[in-house]
Scaffold this active site. Structure first.
Site, PDB file in Angstrom:
ATOM      1  N   MET A 120      51.220  44.981   5.802  1.00 58.15           N
ATOM      2  CA  MET A 120      50.126  44.468   4.966  1.00 58.15           C
ATOM      3  C   MET A 120      48.796  45.065   5.461  1.00 58.15           C
ATOM      4  O   MET A 120      48.717  46.261   5.698  1.00 58.15           O
ATOM      5  CB  MET A 120      50.123  42.945   4.963  1.00 58.15           C
ATOM      6  CG  MET A 120      51.453  42.332   4.550  1.00 58.15           C
ATOM      7  SD  MET A 120      51.868  42.725   2.833  1.00 58.15           S
ATOM      8  CE  MET A 120      53.414  41.851   2.662  1.00 58.15           C
ATOM      9  N   SER A 121      47.787  44.226   5.656  1.00 63.58           N
ATOM     10  CA  SER A 121      46.469  44.770   5.983  1.00 63.58           C
ATOM     11  C   SER A 121      46.338  45.252   7.428  1.00 63.58           C
ATOM     12  O   SER A 121      45.279  45.772   7.802  1.00 63.58           O
ATOM     13  CB  SER A 121      45.391  43.738   5.681  1.00 63.58           C
ATOM     14  OG  SER A 121      45.322  43.537   4.289  1.00 63.58           O
ATOM     15  N   VAL A 122      47.391  45.112   8.215  1.00 61.96           N
ATOM     16  CA  VAL A 122      47.401  45.819   9.503  1.00 61.96           C
ATOM     17  C   VAL A 122      47.252  47.320   9.240  1.00 61.96           C
ATOM     18  O   VAL A 122      46.709  48.059  10.068  1.00 61.96           O
ATOM     19  CB  VAL A 122      48.696  45.495  10.277  1.00 61.96           C
ATOM     20  CG1 VAL A 122      48.907  46.431  11.449  1.00 61.96           C
ATOM     21  CG2 VAL A 122      48.677  44.036  10.749  1.00 61.96           C
ATOM     22  N   THR A 123      47.709  47.739   8.058  1.00 60.94           N
ATOM     23  CA  THR A 123      47.508  49.119   7.611  1.00 60.94           C
ATOM     24  C   THR A 123      46.043  49.530   7.744  1.00 60.94           C
ATOM     25  O   THR A 123      45.724  50.649   8.148  1.00 60.94           O
ATOM     26  CB  THR A 123      47.936  49.259   6.136  1.00 60.94           C
ATOM     27  OG1 THR A 123      49.241  48.710   5.963  1.00 60.94           O
ATOM     28  CG2 THR A 123      47.911  50.714   5.688  1.00 60.94           C
ATOM     29  N   LYS A 124      45.134  48.614   7.367  1.00 52.01           N
ATOM     30  CA  LYS A 124      43.708  48.944   7.406  1.00 52.01           C
ATOM     31  C   LYS A 124      43.272  49.333   8.820  1.00 52.01           C
ATOM     32  O   LYS A 124      42.514  50.280   9.017  1.00 52.01           O
ATOM     33  CB  LYS A 124      42.882  47.744   6.936  1.00 52.01           C
ATOM     34  CG  LYS A 124      43.076  47.333   5.494  1.00 52.01           C
ATOM     35  CD  LYS A 124      42.232  46.100   5.162  1.00 52.01           C
ATOM     36  CE  LYS A 124      42.233  45.758   3.685  1.00 52.01           C
ATOM     37  NZ  LYS A 124      43.511  45.260   3.169  1.00 52.01           N
TER      38      LYS A 124
END
Lengths: 442, 442
Positions: B157-161
């Protein structure tokens, strides 16, 4: 494509999901050469974003046009959903290398030709994306072209069938699958379909009598319904047909009697995939991972395309690294033994090598494959080296030459689906190389 | 779902492609517990085929409902197209193990609670799918639940960011990306959008002023348009909006002024992904593979979901193995050095660790994150251990505690998207474990 009705669009978008080695595609104009259609040179999908005319899409079917196809075959996971054939977490087992420099200049005579051609020339003639040759388990030759790199995966197309057939033969050898039993005993849902009263052996050897045309020129051919059912894309609102591979298989009707002739039909492999799943309790990608890929010491995960219910396409959905398919072929050449362990039963490999019924095969109408047979979803040449092969549309091959102790794996993206178009520059080349390696081992 | 208009269906089907850590999802009834929603126990997608009520599909959006989501987060590649973040072909570099048995019984007080809870209890409270703890580079704790196995990949999820922000910070440290320059200097296509006059630094720290609501309860929220643009599914006939992430980003309008406050918006990460692609000449998955994943000695390929033009979702599309994200975190903990080499510049890690502007962050309205800041797409706690973290909806975390020499990676699938729901049983647990490891190293 945009003017096609939704059902055709859907089917076209999923065409690769059903393409089989017997497809009779016709070219009306001379296609681009290998060099002129090189997908790296054409810069498909290069840029952020790529220029509009360099974008290859799944949903309009353009990914399966030539020459776009030359890019797509190395990028199927980017176009559609997939499941892994996991290599596991251990270190890969390297393939030893002993490169030879006498292969490119090898000359052979293409089928039906008067002039000879060199091995190197055959690579372009066959729109080769990657090719590797093992001799006695060592890499003696390896080339990559276009957008395929050693770390990439390429669509194996109907080579998938032979991988499934190998698992089927292994389950038979292990006594887990009875080739004499009717399909319906393993998959009751197929009882009312044409498969219901076929034996497992008839499915393995494709001697079932099925109403299933793979003539892509005929919009009413069953292959389009198969493709539409298996497409991962949403179905059109007015769509009333089957919505998965398994649903489609239940609709296949008889045509002729089982056991009377070889009839190459992708759906046999899908049925085999279903049988394997029922017998093993695992989906085919999971079984292939646990029982083959992990044991081979593969260097890459392979993967399979899936339908909208997560069922892998056993008829043509495998994508793999070139050298990993070579490991698979080398395992077969060594009677199922590889990497220090017996991975598949010797009896399974013996059964494949022995081949099938030549007279039944002759009824399949393959003019360039005279005297061959089909067994466990492998094409058996019965030539003097006892070679057998896996064949997939657009030029895919695994070629195992036991006498020469040679394995060739080739990935390609020819303009024409049917392998009849590249057999003339392929089969004699492989045979000539087998003779060279036998005569001059290094 | 079937009664929704096509545009909403499309957006729903792609909802995960845009979900961000700030989402404010509201539960109207008490959700199933972790045990009651265990995706293995519920037997989603088990069988050939699975029973109709156990099939999870992409095209109707059901894959993103709770509790189906608990299966989906470990199977995104099976639902949608993806590109690999390749680990390369070399042997993985094993993580050393030194398991401790004093962690499960560790007690902490959840935020706002009076009663204490054990670490082990927190795993269920947070719907944990997998969690690994490194101390001084060795695995001291590791657990998997439900359908996630050590050989699987889970949506980050936003760990991607934060992974993208790390690459951005590295490019800044290497002098390849000027944080003071305007975005339009790198991506001219964004000149007329709200991003055009924002600086790269404002994008990296999400202090842009954008008209972009991530309120999923509002059908007119921009996040739905973003999701529809990025969906790999075919667009409805009457669809006239943007057809890719890059096309969508060009439509984002100003709201307020840049630089005046922290505003967590997924589209900043998508813009960063575009900038990275332009600066490096590679797509973000290729760059991440070549410059990070291969150097880490990762044991699995990671992957990213893509839109219909092949653009990876830089705002939330990464899926990876638990231990590989731990390698990534450990590399950061070691100032960018890992596996015998300097993988990313120390200056980049220093910049992340120092954190951002606390006063700007306070304007973001995160009640549970008082005194924190946001820098290079990382959440910096400024606690006494100097911990910083990556956060993704449904409970994803990378938590790096420099003082305790500890890295935690957690994959989860909570009933509620917003991490505010699991912060109370997460942050104090991680802090307590840091204190334990600092006080009692083994």
């Amino acid at each position: 494509m945009k003017t096609l009705p939704p059902i055709r669009r859907l089917a076209l978008a999923a065409a690769c999901l059903a393409l089989a080695a017997g497809a009779h595609a016709a070219e009306t104009t001379a296609p681009l050469s290998a060099a002129a259609s090189d997908p790296a040179a054409l810069q498909w999908m290069v840029g952020a974003p790529p220029p509009a005319d360099k974008i290859i899409r799944f949903d309009d079917g353009s990914y399966f046009n030539f020459p776009q196809l030359r890019w797509s075959v190395s990028h199927f996971r980017q176009l559609m959903p997939t499941v892994a054939v996991a290599r596991g977490l251990k270190a890969p087992v390297p393939l030893p290398r002993a490169l030879r420099n006498d292969i490119d200049s090898l000359r052979f005579t293409p089928l039906g030709a008067k002039e000879t051609m060199t091995w190197e020339q055959s690579l372009g003639a066959n729109y080769t994306d990657g090719i590797v040759v093992l001799h006695r388990g060592r890499i003696v030759y390896e080339r990559y072209f276009g957008v395929l790199k050693e770390g990439g995966q390429h669509g194996a197309m109907s080579v998938t069938k032979s991988v499934m057939g190998t698992i089927g033969a292994a389950l038979v050898a292990e006594g887990k699958l009875d080739p004499g039993k009717k399909v319906a005993e393993y998959v009751p849902e197929l009882a009312k379909s044409a498969f219901g009263d076929a034996t497992v052996r008839q499915v393995l050897d494709m001697t079932t009598g099925l109403q299933f045309s793979e003539d892509y020129a005929d919009p009413k051919a069953e292959v389009w319904q198969h493709a539409a059912a298996g497409s991962p894309l949403p179905k059109p609102k007015d769509y009333t047909g089957p919505r998965s591979y398994f649903e489609y298989l239940q609709t296949v009707r008889h045509e002729g009697r089982h056991g009377e002739g070889f009839g190459y039909r992708t759906v046999n492999s899908d049925v085999l995939g279903w049988i394997i799943a029922r017998v093993t309790g695992q989906s085919v990608n999971e079984y292939l991972s646990e029982h083959v890929w992990q044991k081979l010491g593969a260097e890459q995960d392979a993967y399979m395309t899936v339908d909208s219910t997560g069922t892998p396409f056993a008829g043509g959905g495998l994508n793999a690294g070139l050298r990993d398919l070579a490991r698979f072929g080398e395992m077969l050449r060594n009677d199922g033994r590889y990497n220090g362990q017996q991975i598949l039963p010797k009896a399974a490999v013996d059964d494949i090598r022995r081949g099938g019924d030549k007279q039944l095969f002759a009824k399949g109408g393959y003019d360039l494959l005279k005297g061959w047979s089909y067994r466990d979803m492998w094409w058996v040449t019965h030539n003097e080296h006892g070679a057998y092969m896996a064949r997939g549309v657009y030029g895919q091959r695994i070629y195992i030459d036991p006498k020469a102790e040679m394995v060739i794996v080739r990935f390609a993206s020819t303009p024409t689906a049917a392998n009849a178009a590249n057999d003339p520059t392929t089969t004699p080349a492989f045979e000539a190389l087998g003779k060279l390696l036998l005569a001059k081992p290094q």
